[in-house]
Design an enzyme around this catalytic site. Sequence first.
Site, PDB file in Angstrom:
ATOM      1  N   ARG A   1       0.814  -1.193   0.179  1.00  0.00           N
ATOM      2  CA  ARG A   1       0.028   0.008  -0.035  1.00  0.00           C
ATOM      3  C   ARG A   1       0.964   1.292   0.075  1.00  0.00           C
ATOM      4  O   ARG A   1       0.589   2.219   0.500  1.00  0.00           O
ATOM      5  CB  ARG A   1      -0.979   0.171   1.311  1.00  0.00           C
ATOM      6  CG  ARG A   1      -1.900  -1.018   1.094  1.00  0.00           C
ATOM      7  CD  ARG A   1      -3.023  -0.928   0.469  1.00  0.00           C
ATOM      8  NE  ARG A   1      -4.113  -2.193   0.632  1.00  0.00           N
ATOM      9  CZ  ARG A   1      -3.771  -3.214   0.098  1.00  0.00           C
ATOM     10  NH1 ARG A   1      -2.953  -3.649  -0.701  1.00  0.00           N
ATOM     11  NH2 ARG A   1      -4.938  -4.181   0.233  1.00  0.00           N
TER      12      ARG A   1
ATOM     13  N   SER B   1     -10.623   2.095   3.776  1.00  0.00           N
ATOM     14  CA  SER B   1      -9.812   1.771   5.048  1.00  0.00           C
ATOM     15  C   SER B   1      -9.148   2.901   5.577  1.00  0.00           C
ATOM     16  O   SER B   1      -8.340   3.436   4.841  1.00  0.00           O
ATOM     17  CB  SER B   1      -8.764   0.686   4.656  1.00  0.00           C
ATOM     18  OG  SER B   1      -9.280  -0.387   4.034  1.00  0.00           O
TER      19      SER B   1
ATOM     20  N   GLU C   1      -4.056   5.232   6.457  1.00  0.00           N
ATOM     21  CA  GLU C   1      -3.868   5.198   5.084  1.00  0.00           C
ATOM     22  C   GLU C   1      -4.434   6.706   4.219  1.00  0.00           C
ATOM     23  O   GLU C   1      -3.349   6.587   3.420  1.00  0.00           O
ATOM     24  CB  GLU C   1      -4.900   3.997   4.900  1.00  0.00           C
ATOM     25  CG  GLU C   1      -4.614   3.709   3.310  1.00  0.00           C
ATOM     26  CD  GLU C   1      -5.240   2.225   2.739  1.00  0.00           C
ATOM     27  OE1 GLU C   1      -4.933   1.483   3.062  1.00  0.00           O
ATOM     28  OE2 GLU C   1      -6.043   2.712   1.841  1.00  0.00           O
TER      29      GLU C   1
HETATM   30  P1  NAP Z   1     -10.991  -9.416   5.341  1.00  0.00           P
HETATM   31  O1  NAP Z   1     -11.260 -10.157   4.412  1.00  0.00           O
HETATM   32  O2  NAP Z   1     -11.574  -9.116   6.575  1.00  0.00           O
HETATM   33  O3  NAP Z   1      -9.462  -9.679   6.233  1.00  0.00           O
HETATM   34  C1  NAP Z   1      -8.720  -8.630   6.870  1.00  0.00           C
HETATM   35  C2  NAP Z   1      -7.334  -8.341   6.465  1.00  0.00           C
HETATM   36  O4  NAP Z   1      -6.695  -9.664   6.424  1.00  0.00           O
HETATM   37  C3  NAP Z   1      -7.277  -7.854   5.074  1.00  0.00           C
HETATM   38  O5  NAP Z   1      -7.212  -6.548   4.959  1.00  0.00           O
HETATM   39  C4  NAP Z   1      -6.111  -8.725   4.026  1.00  0.00           C
HETATM   40  O6  NAP Z   1      -5.109  -7.991   3.803  1.00  0.00           O
HETATM   41  C5  NAP Z   1      -5.648  -9.841   5.070  1.00  0.00           C
HETATM   42  N1  NAP Z   1      -5.998 -11.169   4.663  1.00  0.00           N
HETATM   43  C6  NAP Z   1      -7.034 -11.586   4.530  1.00  0.00           C
HETATM   44  N2  NAP Z   1      -6.913 -13.036   3.809  1.00  0.00           N
HETATM   45  C7  NAP Z   1      -5.572 -12.709   3.504  1.00  0.00           C
HETATM   46  C8  NAP Z   1      -4.679 -13.747   2.577  1.00  0.00           C
HETATM   47  N3  NAP Z   1      -5.490 -15.141   2.423  1.00  0.00           N
HETATM   48  N4  NAP Z   1      -3.643 -13.580   2.718  1.00  0.00           N
HETATM   49  C9  NAP Z   1      -3.065 -12.498   2.945  1.00  0.00           C
HETATM   50  N5  NAP Z   1      -3.814 -11.442   3.681  1.00  0.00           N
HETATM   51  C10 NAP Z   1      -5.150 -12.046   3.779  1.00  0.00           C
HETATM   52  O7  NAP Z   1     -10.574  -7.729   4.706  1.00  0.00           O
HETATM   53  P2  NAP Z   1     -11.504  -6.577   4.436  1.00  0.00           P
HETATM   54  O8  NAP Z   1     -10.838  -5.421   5.550  1.00  0.00           O
HETATM   55  O9  NAP Z   1     -12.835  -7.012   4.422  1.00  0.00           O
HETATM   56  O10 NAP Z   1     -10.871  -6.256   3.080  1.00  0.00           O
HETATM   57  C11 NAP Z   1     -10.968  -7.252   1.933  1.00  0.00           C
HETATM   58  C12 NAP Z   1     -10.159  -6.989   0.940  1.00  0.00           C
HETATM   59  O11 NAP Z   1     -10.309  -5.789   0.315  1.00  0.00           O
HETATM   60  C13 NAP Z   1      -8.606  -6.749   1.308  1.00  0.00           C
HETATM   61  O12 NAP Z   1      -7.813  -7.303   0.456  1.00  0.00           O
HETATM   62  C14 NAP Z   1      -8.313  -5.247   1.332  1.00  0.00           C
HETATM   63  O13 NAP Z   1      -7.306  -4.765   1.228  1.00  0.00           O
HETATM   64  C15 NAP Z   1      -9.415  -4.726   0.395  1.00  0.00           C
HETATM   65  N6  NAP Z   1      -9.557  -3.429   0.590  1.00  0.00           N
HETATM   66  C16 NAP Z   1      -8.504  -2.558  -0.013  1.00  0.00           C
HETATM   67  C17 NAP Z   1      -8.735  -1.025   0.109  1.00  0.00           C
HETATM   68  C18 NAP Z   1      -7.915  -0.006  -0.471  1.00  0.00           C
HETATM   69  O14 NAP Z   1      -7.167  -0.528  -1.113  1.00  0.00           O
HETATM   70  N7  NAP Z   1      -7.653   1.245   0.284  1.00  0.00           N
HETATM   71  C19 NAP Z   1     -10.008  -0.670   0.649  1.00  0.00           C
HETATM   72  C20 NAP Z   1     -11.033  -1.558   1.429  1.00  0.00           C
HETATM   73  C21 NAP Z   1     -10.693  -3.070   1.206  1.00  0.00           C
HETATM   74  P3  NAP Z   1      -4.749  -7.219   2.547  1.00  0.00           P
HETATM   75  O15 NAP Z   1      -5.549  -5.948   2.822  1.00  0.00           O
HETATM   76  O16 NAP Z   1      -3.411  -6.868   2.552  1.00  0.00           O
HETATM   77  O17 NAP Z   1      -5.537  -7.924   1.565  1.00  0.00           O
END
Ligand code: NAP
Length: 340
Positions: free
Chosen positions: A165, A239, A335
């Site tokens: 990020r 986020s 962020e």
């Molecule tokens: P989630 O599914 O509740 O999981 C919580 C966190 O755990 C995520 O942020 C994700 O990291 C990490 N995670 C889950 N499974 C993983 C795996 N197999 N390997 C590595 N890391 C894992 O997450 P959430 O908050 O609902 O978000 C879902 C996805 O949407 C995430 O990938 C999140 O980054 C993305 N998202 C991105 C943005 C942005 O770019 N600003 C905004 C909203 C959501 P990661 O975040 O590194 O994937």
Amino acid sequence: MNVHTNIPLKNYLSMKMGGTTRFMADVTTVDELSQVITNAKTKGIPFFILGSGSNVIARDDEYTGLIIRVRIPGFEIISEDYTTVTIKLGAGEIWDEVVAQTVDKGLIGIEAMSDIPSYCGAAPVQNIGAYGQEIADTLVSLEAYDTTANQVVTLTNEECKFTYRDSIFRTEAQGRYIITSITLQLYKAAPEPPFYKGVQDYFDEHNITIYTAKAIREAVIAIRHEKLPNPVEKPNSGSFFKNAIIEQWQLDELLQDYPDAPHYEMGDGRHKVPSGWLIEQCGFKGQLLHGMRVNPANALVLINESATGYLDLSLARTEITQAVQDRFRINIEQEPLEIA
Ligand code: NAP
């Protein structure tokens, strides 16, 4: 090109907070961009590049500089072979419309990054990522206006120094480059498991066993709609905190006290711990802090429910980061960028 004055920033930021900006300009060509930057530099006016406003916050006092919105269009397939397609996208193209078009063509590479509110030019800045994909995986190069050299330069993927990020555009070269186009290489292939748990759960629930870019896009859109509040109804910046990246010794300490703590290897000896989990453990999920609601479905998101201004947001932020620090000895970082 029109330059507008005294524009309320809250109308342009999804957090619906912030004072006015003294100047704002939309540019649709590189020449216009160069002209507006030269003017600003001559007059000593600071400038800030604004994308969709979904990952940016502003203070309550006036921003005395120029907000530039880069709206340069362009969607061009520049090369194609049996396995790949390389496309060049103007910085002003809407990210999710591009994802939709590439998915319609059956291409993979960015389908898991569906429904992210962004323009293409903003996507590399924070190395946007979701569900196991990040733009660093597909970005070949980008073109940017270099405000130091006053010319358009090409930066390779390596030169962008992408990390989790993050990129040079938020760190060592913050404010220097204005991205005008990005070039991505996508693949003519089917997505392969393993998928992020949320996506796999969605497939299982809906008996989906044939994996396509379209299936992933639909799953991600459905999950995001469930977990992320619509900023039009509930102002937020997505986020609000980055996930915590910690060293092995910190993880060992954490697991001694919390054996069930979720954690993922980063591949460099460090580990990612979801900040949403850390915040939830501190009891903040669903709470109202200084007018900011910690989202009940995902504690990583702060909703501006009744904050009177930036001070309230900063008090909520301090309360959360301090509690996480006190309880876990882990520092979590904001962020969204701040207009300054
Ligand atoms: P989630 O599914 O509740 O999981 C919580 C966190 O755990 C995520 O942020 C994700 O990291 C990490 N995670 C889950 N499974 C993983 C795996 N197999 N390997 C590595 N890391 C894992 O997450 P959430 O908050 O609902 O978000 C879902 C996805 O949407 C995430 O990938 C999140 O980054 C993305 N998202 C991105 C943005 C942005 O770019 N600003 C905004 C909203 C959501 P990661 O975040 O590194 O994937």
